[in-house]
Design an enzyme around this catalytic site. Sequence first.
Site, PDB file in Angstrom:
ATOM      1  N   ASP A  67       0.812  -1.215   0.000  1.00  0.00           N
ATOM      2  CA  ASP A  67       0.000   0.000   0.000  1.00  0.00           C
ATOM      3  C   ASP A  67       0.846   1.265   0.000  1.00  0.00           C
ATOM      4  O   ASP A  67       2.061   1.213   0.190  1.00  0.00           O
ATOM      5  CB  ASP A  67      -0.967  -0.011   1.204  1.00  0.00           C
ATOM      6  CG  ASP A  67      -0.282  -0.407   2.509  1.00  0.00           C
ATOM      7  OD1 ASP A  67       0.956  -0.372   2.584  1.00  0.00           O
ATOM      8  OD2 ASP A  67      -0.999  -0.751   3.465  1.00  0.00           O
ATOM      9  N   ASN A 134      -7.102  -2.616  14.377  1.00  0.00           N
ATOM     10  CA  ASN A 134      -8.486  -2.920  14.016  1.00  0.00           C
ATOM     11  C   ASN A 134      -8.584  -4.152  13.122  1.00  0.00           C
ATOM     12  O   ASN A 134      -9.641  -4.444  12.570  1.00  0.00           O
ATOM     13  CB  ASN A 134      -9.154  -1.711  13.343  1.00  0.00           C
ATOM     14  CG  ASN A 134      -8.489  -1.338  12.016  1.00  0.00           C
ATOM     15  OD1 ASN A 134      -7.541  -1.992  11.578  1.00  0.00           O
ATOM     16  ND2 ASN A 134      -8.984  -0.289  11.383  1.00  0.00           N
ATOM     17  N   HIS A 136      -6.949  -4.580  10.271  1.00  0.00           N
ATOM     18  CA  HIS A 136      -6.772  -4.357   8.838  1.00  0.00           C
ATOM     19  C   HIS A 136      -5.524  -5.057   8.315  1.00  0.00           C
ATOM     20  O   HIS A 136      -4.571  -5.309   9.040  1.00  0.00           O
ATOM     21  CB  HIS A 136      -6.809  -2.861   8.462  1.00  0.00           C
ATOM     22  CG  HIS A 136      -5.606  -2.068   8.843  1.00  0.00           C
ATOM     23  ND1 HIS A 136      -5.596  -0.693   8.866  1.00  0.00           N
ATOM     24  CD2 HIS A 136      -4.347  -2.440   9.208  1.00  0.00           C
ATOM     25  CE1 HIS A 136      -4.395  -0.278   9.217  1.00  0.00           C
ATOM     26  NE2 HIS A 136      -3.632  -1.303   9.434  1.00  0.00           N
ATOM     27  N   GLU A 141      -9.548  -1.930   5.344  1.00  0.00           N
ATOM     28  CA  GLU A 141     -10.111  -1.620   6.658  1.00  0.00           C
ATOM     29  C   GLU A 141     -11.370  -2.466   6.899  1.00  0.00           C
ATOM     30  O   GLU A 141     -12.002  -2.926   5.940  1.00  0.00           O
ATOM     31  CB  GLU A 141     -10.500  -0.130   6.704  1.00  0.00           C
ATOM     32  CG  GLU A 141      -9.332   0.823   6.462  1.00  0.00           C
ATOM     33  CD  GLU A 141      -8.449   1.028   7.698  1.00  0.00           C
ATOM     34  OE1 GLU A 141      -8.365   0.116   8.547  1.00  0.00           O
ATOM     35  OE2 GLU A 141      -7.826   2.095   7.791  1.00  0.00           O
TER      36      GLU A 141
HETATM   37  P1  PGA Z   1       2.437  -1.497  12.597  1.00  0.00           P
HETATM   38  O1  PGA Z   1       1.277  -1.400  11.528  1.00  0.00           O
HETATM   39  O2  PGA Z   1       3.376  -2.545  12.091  1.00  0.00           O
HETATM   40  O3  PGA Z   1       3.047  -0.129  12.616  1.00  0.00           O
HETATM   41  O4  PGA Z   1       1.798  -1.887  13.897  1.00  0.00           O
HETATM   42  C1  PGA Z   1       0.691  -2.567  11.046  1.00  0.00           C
HETATM   43  C2  PGA Z   1      -0.516  -2.205  10.235  1.00  0.00           C
HETATM   44  O5  PGA Z   1      -1.163  -1.177  10.523  1.00  0.00           O
HETATM   45  O6  PGA Z   1      -0.845  -2.980   9.319  1.00  0.00           O
END
Ligand code: PGA
Length: 239
Positions: A67, A134, A136, A141
């Site tokens: 992404d 959450n 995702h 999302e």
């Molecule tokens: P993080 O993010 O590795 O910074 O916890 C993971 C994500 O949001 O997919």
Amino acid sequence: MKKLVLENYGAASIAAADIFAELLREKPDSVFGLATGSTPLGLYAELVKRYQAGEIDFSKARSFNLDEYYPISKDHPQSYAYFMRENLFSKVNFSSSRLPGGDADDPAAECARYDAEIEAAGGIDLQLLGIGLNGHIGFNEPALSYSMSTNLVNLTESTLEANSRFFAQGDIQPSKALTMGFGAIFKAKKILLMITGANKATIAKRLFEGFVHTDVPACLLLLHPDVTVVMDKDAARLL
Ligand code: PGA
């Protein structure tokens, strides 16, 4: 889903790097799906270390990232293009590395082009994933339905809040992103999901309850035939 629980973040990063190294040995021209965020930083540092020691070589390998914010320029310090350059691409020798173009004029055309490029590369051999608080995956999302294709999404309040830590005060934080959809993720031959840190324990518990909770995008991975979850003890503490 295969679950590996390691003592701490460092050990989890090494276990994830072992999975990368094994695939590189088996198939030097592998296509890697890569992720950004705090979780893979230890893995990327370990890959750089092994590359510098001459233990692994990415010269025949290609990568596609999950992404990118939209809109954002590749040179913006908060862009994922910048993150990947800083933490991995400038330090190892991938033959090509691609992210969704956060600076594309026509995001829909860019998304279609991105999917076509992944397809033309023969799909992804190993997809690395982190997980949001959450649930995702990439920037897919929680929702009632999930896109198969790379698409332009609105980020949720919880994701904006979780990622605001990376933006300085006064910096504009994009509220949209281009994200790979579940099509390319699901076609990946292998998936490596990393879950580390005590703040991920609650979402990790939901993932391992044995139900495909449709409000937790990561639960869709329960349906994929080859997923390895590499965790540290902090993230696994409620399992
Ligand atoms: P993080 O993010 O590795 O910074 O916890 C993971 C994500 O949001 O997919």
